[in-house]
Design a protein around this motif. Structure first.
Motif, PDB file in Angstrom:
ATOM      1  N   GLY A 246      54.029   8.620  45.948  1.00 22.14           N
ATOM      2  CA  GLY A 246      54.601   9.897  46.093  1.00 22.14           C
ATOM      3  C   GLY A 246      53.582  10.910  45.487  1.00 22.14           C
ATOM      4  O   GLY A 246      52.867  10.795  44.613  1.00 22.14           O
ATOM      5  N   LEU A 247      53.680  12.151  46.087  1.00 27.54           N
ATOM      6  CA  LEU A 247      52.892  13.282  45.672  1.00 27.54           C
ATOM      7  C   LEU A 247      53.893  14.372  44.926  1.00 27.54           C
ATOM      8  O   LEU A 247      54.821  14.824  45.638  1.00 27.54           O
ATOM      9  CB  LEU A 247      52.248  13.887  46.870  1.00 27.54           C
ATOM     10  CG  LEU A 247      51.493  15.255  46.488  1.00 27.54           C
ATOM     11  CD1 LEU A 247      50.085  14.978  45.727  1.00 27.54           C
ATOM     12  CD2 LEU A 247      50.954  16.084  47.889  1.00 27.54           C
ATOM     13  N   SER A 248      53.638  14.713  43.752  1.00 27.44           N
ATOM     14  CA  SER A 248      54.280  15.749  43.180  1.00 27.44           C
ATOM     15  C   SER A 248      55.737  15.464  42.751  1.00 27.44           C
ATOM     16  O   SER A 248      56.024  14.443  42.259  1.00 27.44           O
ATOM     17  CB  SER A 248      54.099  17.226  43.783  1.00 27.44           C
ATOM     18  OG  SER A 248      54.740  18.207  43.011  1.00 27.44           O
ATOM     19  N   ALA A 249      56.821  16.305  43.458  1.00 25.10           N
ATOM     20  CA  ALA A 249      58.058  15.725  43.485  1.00 25.10           C
ATOM     21  C   ALA A 249      58.392  14.457  43.989  1.00 25.10           C
ATOM     22  O   ALA A 249      59.007  13.976  43.652  1.00 25.10           O
ATOM     23  CB  ALA A 249      58.990  16.748  44.074  1.00 25.10           C
ATOM     24  N   GLY A 250      57.478  14.081  45.031  1.00 21.32           N
ATOM     25  CA  GLY A 250      57.317  12.816  45.514  1.00 21.32           C
ATOM     26  C   GLY A 250      57.075  11.782  44.616  1.00 21.32           C
ATOM     27  O   GLY A 250      57.628  10.522  44.686  1.00 21.32           O
ATOM     28  N   GLY A 251      56.252  11.878  43.694  1.00 21.72           N
ATOM     29  CA  GLY A 251      55.744  11.252  42.688  1.00 21.72           C
ATOM     30  C   GLY A 251      56.852  10.739  41.771  1.00 21.72           C
ATOM     31  O   GLY A 251      57.097   9.643  41.148  1.00 21.72           O
ATOM     32  N   THR A 252      57.627  11.834  41.393  1.00 19.23           N
ATOM     33  CA  THR A 252      58.795  11.961  40.563  1.00 19.23           C
ATOM     34  C   THR A 252      59.685  10.721  41.316  1.00 19.23           C
ATOM     35  O   THR A 252      60.438   9.904  40.655  1.00 19.23           O
ATOM     36  CB  THR A 252      59.676  13.122  40.279  1.00 19.23           C
ATOM     37  OG1 THR A 252      58.453  13.937  39.987  1.00 19.23           O
ATOM     38  CG2 THR A 252      60.511  13.051  39.270  1.00 19.23           C
ATOM     39  N   LEU A 253      59.972  10.997  42.495  1.00 20.69           N
ATOM     40  CA  LEU A 253      61.081  10.148  43.413  1.00 20.69           C
ATOM     41  C   LEU A 253      60.670   8.861  43.169  1.00 20.69           C
ATOM     42  O   LEU A 253      61.586   7.832  43.408  1.00 20.69           O
ATOM     43  CB  LEU A 253      60.804  11.002  44.632  1.00 20.69           C
ATOM     44  CG  LEU A 253      62.293  10.646  45.498  1.00 20.69           C
ATOM     45  CD1 LEU A 253      63.541  10.915  44.851  1.00 20.69           C
ATOM     46  CD2 LEU A 253      62.221  11.373  46.818  1.00 20.69           C
TER      47      LEU A 253
ATOM     48  N   CYS B  59      52.036   7.302  41.699  1.00 18.73           N
ATOM     49  CA  CYS B  59      52.628   8.476  41.364  1.00 18.73           C
ATOM     50  C   CYS B  59      51.557   9.589  41.136  1.00 18.73           C
ATOM     51  O   CYS B  59      50.549   9.483  40.271  1.00 18.73           O
ATOM     52  CB  CYS B  59      53.600   8.678  40.003  1.00 18.73           C
ATOM     53  SG  CYS B  59      54.785   7.352  39.887  1.00 18.73           S
ATOM     54  N   LEU B  60      51.453  10.656  42.156  1.00 18.96           N
ATOM     55  CA  LEU B  60      50.348  11.488  42.140  1.00 18.96           C
ATOM     56  C   LEU B  60      51.082  12.834  41.837  1.00 18.96           C
ATOM     57  O   LEU B  60      51.951  13.414  42.263  1.00 18.96           O
ATOM     58  CB  LEU B  60      49.859  11.800  43.523  1.00 18.96           C
ATOM     59  CG  LEU B  60      49.348  10.328  44.147  1.00 18.96           C
ATOM     60  CD1 LEU B  60      48.807  10.701  45.789  1.00 18.96           C
ATOM     61  CD2 LEU B  60      48.440   9.678  43.544  1.00 18.96           C
ATOM     62  N   SER B  61      50.376  13.229  40.341  1.00 14.45           N
ATOM     63  CA  SER B  61      50.807  14.696  39.793  1.00 14.45           C
ATOM     64  C   SER B  61      52.103  14.846  39.769  1.00 14.45           C
ATOM     65  O   SER B  61      52.915  15.567  40.318  1.00 14.45           O
ATOM     66  CB  SER B  61      50.275  15.640  40.658  1.00 14.45           C
ATOM     67  OG  SER B  61      48.979  15.934  40.483  1.00 14.45           O
ATOM     68  N   PRO B  62      53.232  13.756  39.208  1.00 15.70           N
ATOM     69  CA  PRO B  62      54.534  13.728  39.263  1.00 15.70           C
ATOM     70  C   PRO B  62      55.023  14.561  38.207  1.00 15.70           C
ATOM     71  O   PRO B  62      54.435  15.085  37.059  1.00 15.70           O
ATOM     72  CB  PRO B  62      54.838  12.311  38.855  1.00 15.70           C
ATOM     73  CG  PRO B  62      54.091  11.786  37.932  1.00 15.70           C
ATOM     74  CD  PRO B  62      52.701  12.454  38.673  1.00 15.70           C
ATOM     75  N   ALA B  63      56.313  15.322  38.466  1.00 20.01           N
ATOM     76  CA  ALA B  63      57.061  16.173  37.450  1.00 20.01           C
ATOM     77  C   ALA B  63      58.019  15.411  36.885  1.00 20.01           C
ATOM     78  O   ALA B  63      58.949  15.060  37.424  1.00 20.01           O
ATOM     79  CB  ALA B  63      57.817  17.536  38.300  1.00 20.01           C
ATOM     80  N   VAL B  64      57.595  14.946  35.599  1.00 23.90           N
ATOM     81  CA  VAL B  64      58.563  13.829  34.959  1.00 23.90           C
ATOM     82  C   VAL B  64      59.343  14.165  33.988  1.00 23.90           C
ATOM     83  O   VAL B  64      60.341  13.698  33.301  1.00 23.90           O
ATOM     84  CB  VAL B  64      57.801  12.687  34.543  1.00 23.90           C
ATOM     85  CG1 VAL B  64      57.089  11.797  35.611  1.00 23.90           C
ATOM     86  CG2 VAL B  64      56.484  13.120  33.426  1.00 23.90           C
ATOM     87  N   ASP B  65      59.370  15.834  33.790  1.00 28.16           N
ATOM     88  CA  ASP B  65      60.204  16.182  32.642  1.00 28.16           C
ATOM     89  C   ASP B  65      60.621  17.616  33.080  1.00 28.16           C
ATOM     90  O   ASP B  65      59.749  18.576  33.162  1.00 28.16           O
ATOM     91  CB  ASP B  65      59.288  16.599  31.082  1.00 28.16           C
ATOM     92  CG  ASP B  65      60.315  17.348  30.189  1.00 28.16           C
ATOM     93  OD1 ASP B  65      61.510  17.167  30.273  1.00 28.16           O
ATOM     94  OD2 ASP B  65      59.604  17.488  29.149  1.00 28.16           O
TER      95      ASP B  65
END
Length: 275
Positions: A119-126, A147-153
């Motif tokens: 996933g990408l960004s929010a998709g990476g978080t998902l 996970c590509l550039s995930p938002a983890v926090d």
């Protein structure tokens, strides 16, 4: 093009055009998703893809070029999920949809060892949220995750949120608006929303790819360290000078094309050719 030229265009609202690739697209019966393939796709290697968009926007059709390039690099078919979006469908709707998609693949005969969620960004978080939910539900783990550039926090506490604004297009106010839409009246440290705070033990190998110029890089680095301390094999691919989701510009950015190739190599390594 160079990264700074693309970043300048994004900040100015100018389009960045390139020779985009287009996969073959067909709806997947029984699930809100599409099957994307190219001439290089193999039916025995599947990428379960979650698009970006800050949990409030985006779709498969915004990510066709990236999906086609991943399909080529990984020699895989892509199953791209149209998960529900906030604010109409706030957390945990997207996580529920991601888990439903993975369950659907398993009950449809897909072998978990031949599946890699990406996933990408929010998709990476998902990706991480889905893996946590699947683990807690007792489902078999897939071969790996990307996970590509995930938002983890979702607290966005890293100093890079402030100090990397010149090298990224994301702004603190954008991040705050996304969080407010996705997590109304919810704890931002919920592990399924912010995997940095999760018990990560038992997850499969991960590739975490990020740009050194991202506003999210501090949180991403903290997540990588936490995952490794908890026994998760993590390949951390940090490219200096790159901004959030630079992989999307692979058609015109050499660093983006190279990053996608490394994603493909990681997937092929964890899902080797049969026979």
């Amino acid at each position: 093009m160079k990264a700074r030229e693309i970043l300048s265009a994004i900040k100015a609202g100018r389009p960045v055009a390139g020779d985009c690739r287009r996969p073959d697209v067909e709806p997947l019966p029984g699930i809100p998703a599409y099957r994307l393939t190219t001439a290089a796709s193999r039916p025995d290697r599947t990428v379960l893809f979650f698009h970006g968009g800050g949990s409030t926007g985006g779709s498969t059709f915004d990510s066709l070029d990236l999906c086609a390039r991943i399909a080529d690099a990984a020699e895989a078919e892509i199953i791209s999920v149209e998960y529900r979006l906030a604010p109409a469908h706030p957390f945990p709707a997207a996580v529920e949809d991601a888990l439903f998609a993975y369950r659907h693949l398993l009950t449809s005969g897909y072998v978990p060892e031949r599946v890699v969620p990406a996933g990408l960004s929010a998709g990476g978080t998902l990706v991480v949220s889905m893996l946590l939910a699947a683990r807690d539900a007792g489902l078999p783990m897939p071969a790996a995750g990307v996970c590509l550039s995930p938002a983890v926090d979702m607290l966005f506490l890293g100093d890079s949120v402030i100090f990397n604004q010149e090298t990224d297009w994301l702004e603190p106010k954008t991040l705050a608006a996304m969080r407010d839409a996705y997590l109304p009246d919810r704890d931002p440290t919920d592990p399924l929303a912010s995997p940095l705070y999760a018990d990560l033990a038992g997850l499969p190998p991960l590739l975490v790819q990020a740009g050194g110029g991202e506003v999210l890089i501090d949180g991403i680095e903290a997540f990588v360290s936490a995952a490794r301390l908890q026994g998760v094999p993590v390949a951390f691919d940090c490219v200096e000078g790159m901004f959030h989701c630079w992989q999307v510009f692979a058609a015109v950015l050499p660093e983006g094309a190279a990053a996608v190739e490394r994603v493909g190599a990681f997937i092929r390594r964890h899902v080797p050719d049969e026979g």
